[in-house]
Design an enzyme around this catalytic site. Structure first.
Site, PDB file in Angstrom:
ATOM      1  N   SER A 119      49.772  25.530 -70.409  1.00 22.52           N
ATOM      2  CA  SER A 119      51.030  26.145 -70.805  1.00 22.52           C
ATOM      3  C   SER A 119      51.588  25.611 -72.113  1.00 22.52           C
ATOM      4  CB  SER A 119      52.052  26.045 -69.679  1.00 22.52           C
ATOM      5  OG  SER A 119      53.187  26.820 -69.977  1.00 22.52           O
ATOM      6  N   ASP A 140      51.299  36.298 -64.824  1.00 24.71           N
ATOM      7  CA  ASP A 140      52.165  35.174 -65.202  1.00 24.71           C
ATOM      8  C   ASP A 140      53.543  35.692 -65.618  1.00 24.71           C
ATOM      9  OD1 ASP A 140      53.433  32.979 -66.394  1.00 24.71           O
ATOM     10  OD2 ASP A 140      51.558  32.191 -67.212  1.00 24.71           O
ATOM     11  N   HIS A 174      51.760  31.671 -63.067  1.00 21.76           N
ATOM     12  CA  HIS A 174      51.819  30.517 -63.975  1.00 21.76           C
ATOM     13  C   HIS A 174      51.298  29.279 -63.244  1.00 21.76           C
ATOM     14  CE1 HIS A 174      53.130  28.842 -67.758  1.00 21.76           C
ATOM     15  NE2 HIS A 174      53.701  27.828 -67.125  1.00 21.76           N
TER      16      HIS A 174
END
Length: 196
Positions: A119, A140, A174
Protein backbone atom coordinates in the site's frame (compact mmCIF):
# COMPACT_ATOMS: atom_id res chain seq x y z
CA UNK A 1 16.13 0.30 12.44
CA UNK A 2 19.69 -0.66 11.69
CA UNK A 3 21.72 2.51 11.65
CA UNK A 4 18.94 4.87 10.62
CA UNK A 5 17.62 8.11 12.02
CA UNK A 6 13.94 7.12 12.19
CA UNK A 7 12.38 6.89 15.62
CA UNK A 8 11.15 3.34 15.16
CA UNK A 9 11.98 -0.01 16.78
CA UNK A 10 14.27 -2.56 15.21
CA UNK A 11 12.74 -4.40 12.24
CA UNK A 12 10.89 -7.69 12.54
CA UNK A 13 13.20 -10.27 10.98
CA UNK A 14 12.58 -13.73 9.59
CA UNK A 15 16.07 -15.22 9.52
CA UNK A 16 17.23 -17.48 6.74
CA UNK A 17 16.98 -21.18 7.60
CA UNK A 18 20.58 -21.57 6.45
CA UNK A 19 23.33 -19.08 5.51
CA UNK A 20 21.63 -15.97 4.11
CA UNK A 21 22.76 -15.23 0.56
CA UNK A 22 19.88 -12.85 -0.24
CA UNK A 23 17.48 -10.52 1.53
CA UNK A 24 13.97 -9.15 1.11
CA UNK A 25 13.14 -5.80 2.70
CA UNK A 26 9.35 -5.50 2.93
CA UNK A 27 7.57 -2.35 4.11
CA UNK A 28 4.12 -2.41 5.71
CA UNK A 29 1.24 -0.06 4.97
CA UNK A 30 -0.17 2.92 6.84
CA UNK A 31 -0.99 2.25 10.50
CA UNK A 32 0.56 -1.23 10.49
CA UNK A 33 3.89 -2.64 11.72
CA UNK A 34 6.40 -5.05 10.24
CA UNK A 35 5.27 -7.91 12.50
CA UNK A 36 2.25 -8.98 10.45
CA UNK A 37 4.19 -9.03 7.21
CA UNK A 38 7.08 -10.92 8.85
CA UNK A 39 4.57 -13.61 9.81
CA UNK A 40 3.10 -13.68 6.28
CA UNK A 41 6.55 -13.86 4.67
CA UNK A 42 7.61 -16.63 7.06
CA UNK A 43 4.85 -18.69 5.47
CA UNK A 44 6.43 -18.42 2.00
CA UNK A 45 10.07 -18.10 2.95
CA UNK A 46 12.95 -19.44 0.95
CA UNK A 47 15.68 -21.05 3.10
CA UNK A 48 18.60 -18.86 1.95
CA UNK A 49 16.69 -15.54 2.15
CA UNK A 50 16.54 -13.22 5.17
CA UNK A 51 13.29 -11.22 5.40
CA UNK A 52 13.47 -7.78 7.01
CA UNK A 53 10.22 -5.99 7.88
CA UNK A 54 10.98 -2.54 9.31
CA UNK A 55 8.48 -0.50 11.30
CA UNK A 56 7.55 3.00 10.14
CA UNK A 57 7.94 5.83 12.63
CA UNK A 58 4.81 7.12 14.35
CA UNK A 59 3.78 10.52 13.01
CA UNK A 60 0.65 12.62 12.44
CA UNK A 61 -1.07 11.74 9.16
CA UNK A 62 -3.08 14.54 7.53
CA UNK A 63 -5.40 12.11 5.75
CA UNK A 64 -6.49 10.68 9.11
CA UNK A 65 -7.20 13.98 10.91
CA UNK A 66 -3.55 14.25 12.02
CA UNK A 67 -3.85 11.13 14.17
CA UNK A 68 -0.46 9.72 15.15
CA UNK A 69 0.19 6.33 13.56
CA UNK A 70 2.99 4.33 11.90
CA UNK A 71 3.59 5.93 8.51
CA UNK A 72 6.56 6.10 6.16
CA UNK A 73 5.56 9.68 5.25
CA UNK A 74 2.59 12.01 5.60
CA UNK A 75 -0.41 11.42 3.33
CA UNK A 76 -2.45 14.50 2.54
CA UNK A 77 -5.10 12.89 0.34
CA UNK A 78 -5.89 9.92 -1.88
CA UNK A 79 -6.70 11.70 -5.13
CA UNK A 80 -4.11 11.55 -7.93
CA UNK A 81 -3.59 15.32 -7.67
CA UNK A 82 -3.17 15.40 -3.86
CA UNK A 83 -0.01 17.06 -2.56
CA UNK A 84 2.82 14.69 -1.67
CA UNK A 85 5.15 14.83 1.31
CA UNK A 86 8.33 14.99 -0.74
CA UNK A 87 10.66 15.54 2.25
CA UNK A 88 9.02 12.61 4.08
CA UNK A 89 9.29 10.35 1.03
CA UNK A 90 12.94 11.32 0.66
CA UNK A 91 13.59 10.58 4.37
CA UNK A 92 11.91 7.17 4.02
CA UNK A 93 13.98 6.38 0.91
CA UNK A 94 17.18 7.34 2.76
CA UNK A 95 16.29 5.03 5.61
CA UNK A 96 15.52 2.18 3.24
CA UNK A 97 18.89 2.78 1.61
CA UNK A 98 20.47 2.55 5.09
CA UNK A 99 18.85 -0.89 5.52
CA UNK A 100 20.21 -1.97 2.13
CA UNK A 101 23.68 -0.65 3.03
CA UNK A 102 23.55 -2.59 6.31
CA UNK A 103 22.73 -5.83 4.49
CA UNK A 104 25.58 -5.20 2.04
CA UNK A 105 27.89 -4.75 5.05
CA UNK A 106 26.50 -8.06 6.35
CA UNK A 107 27.71 -9.73 3.13
CA UNK A 108 24.58 -9.69 0.94
CA UNK A 109 25.35 -8.24 -2.52
CA UNK A 110 22.99 -5.39 -3.46
CA UNK A 111 21.80 -7.28 -6.56
CA UNK A 112 20.52 -10.02 -4.20
CA UNK A 113 18.26 -7.67 -2.24
CA UNK A 114 14.59 -7.32 -3.20
CA UNK A 115 12.44 -4.42 -2.01
CA UNK A 116 8.72 -4.87 -1.48
CA UNK A 117 5.85 -3.27 0.29
CA UNK A 118 2.14 -3.03 0.89
CA UNK A 119 0.00 0.00 0.00
CA UNK A 120 1.86 3.11 1.22
CA UNK A 121 5.50 2.25 0.47
CA UNK A 122 7.11 3.48 -2.67
CA UNK A 123 10.70 3.39 -3.80
CA UNK A 124 12.90 5.27 -6.20
CA UNK A 125 13.81 3.16 -9.19
CA UNK A 126 17.41 3.81 -10.19
CA UNK A 127 17.90 0.77 -12.43
CA UNK A 128 15.87 0.72 -15.65
CA UNK A 129 16.29 -3.07 -15.83
CA UNK A 130 14.80 -3.78 -12.41
CA UNK A 131 11.99 -6.33 -12.30
CA UNK A 132 8.71 -5.19 -10.72
CA UNK A 133 5.78 -7.26 -9.50
CA UNK A 134 2.81 -5.08 -8.66
CA UNK A 135 -0.26 -6.73 -7.17
CA UNK A 136 -3.68 -5.16 -6.57
CA UNK A 137 -7.07 -6.26 -5.34
CA UNK A 138 -9.85 -5.65 -7.82
CA UNK A 139 -12.26 -4.90 -4.95
CA UNK A 140 -9.94 -2.57 -2.98
CA UNK A 141 -12.14 0.21 -1.57
CA UNK A 142 -9.21 2.13 -0.05
CA UNK A 143 -6.85 2.26 -3.04
CA UNK A 144 -9.04 1.71 -6.10
CA UNK A 145 -7.71 -0.44 -8.94
CA UNK A 146 -7.45 2.63 -11.17
CA UNK A 147 -4.62 3.90 -8.93
CA UNK A 148 -2.76 0.63 -9.40
CA UNK A 149 -3.18 0.97 -13.15
CA UNK A 150 -1.93 4.57 -13.06
CA UNK A 151 1.12 3.43 -11.07
CA UNK A 152 1.93 0.77 -13.65
CA UNK A 153 1.67 3.32 -16.46
CA UNK A 154 4.02 5.68 -14.58
CA UNK A 155 6.48 2.83 -13.94
CA UNK A 156 6.51 2.05 -17.67
CA UNK A 157 7.96 5.53 -18.27
CA UNK A 158 10.74 4.93 -15.73
CA UNK A 159 11.86 1.35 -16.37
CA UNK A 160 11.75 -1.25 -19.11
CA UNK A 161 8.00 -1.96 -19.55
CA UNK A 162 8.78 -5.61 -20.28
CA UNK A 163 10.07 -5.99 -16.71
CA UNK A 164 6.76 -5.01 -15.12
CA UNK A 165 4.22 -7.63 -14.10
CA UNK A 166 0.84 -6.32 -12.92
CA UNK A 167 -1.40 -8.91 -11.29
CA UNK A 168 -4.90 -8.31 -10.03
CA UNK A 169 -7.00 -10.51 -7.80
CA UNK A 170 -10.79 -10.73 -8.05
CA UNK A 171 -12.72 -10.00 -4.85
CA UNK A 172 -9.50 -9.04 -3.02
CA UNK A 173 -9.91 -5.85 -1.00
CA UNK A 174 -7.14 -3.86 0.74
CA UNK A 175 -5.34 -6.95 1.98
CA UNK A 176 -3.44 -9.93 0.59
CA UNK A 177 -4.68 -13.33 -0.51
CA UNK A 178 -3.12 -16.81 -0.81
CA UNK A 179 -2.66 -16.55 -4.60
CA UNK A 180 -0.91 -13.21 -4.23
CA UNK A 181 1.46 -14.66 -1.63
CA UNK A 182 2.26 -17.56 -4.02
CA UNK A 183 2.96 -15.03 -6.79
CA UNK A 184 5.26 -13.08 -4.45
CA UNK A 185 7.06 -16.28 -3.47
CA UNK A 186 7.60 -17.22 -7.13
CA UNK A 187 8.86 -13.70 -7.91
CA UNK A 188 11.36 -13.85 -5.04
CA UNK A 189 12.54 -17.38 -5.91
CA UNK A 190 13.08 -16.40 -9.56
CA UNK A 191 15.11 -13.30 -8.68
CA UNK A 192 16.99 -14.74 -5.70
CA UNK A 193 17.88 -18.35 -6.56
CA UNK A 194 20.10 -20.31 -4.19
CA UNK A 195 23.83 -19.97 -4.73
CA UNK A 196 26.47 -22.42 -3.59
Amino acid sequence: MCGNNMSAPLPAIVPAARKATAAVIFLHGLGDTGHGWAEALAGIRTPHVKYICPHAPVMPVSLNMNMHMPSWFNIVGLSPDAAEDEPGIKRAAENIKALIDQEVKNGIPSHRIVLGGFSQPSSVVANKDVAVLQCHGEADPLVPLVFGSLTVEKLKTLINPGNITFKTYPRMQHTSCPQEMIDIQEFIEKRLPPID
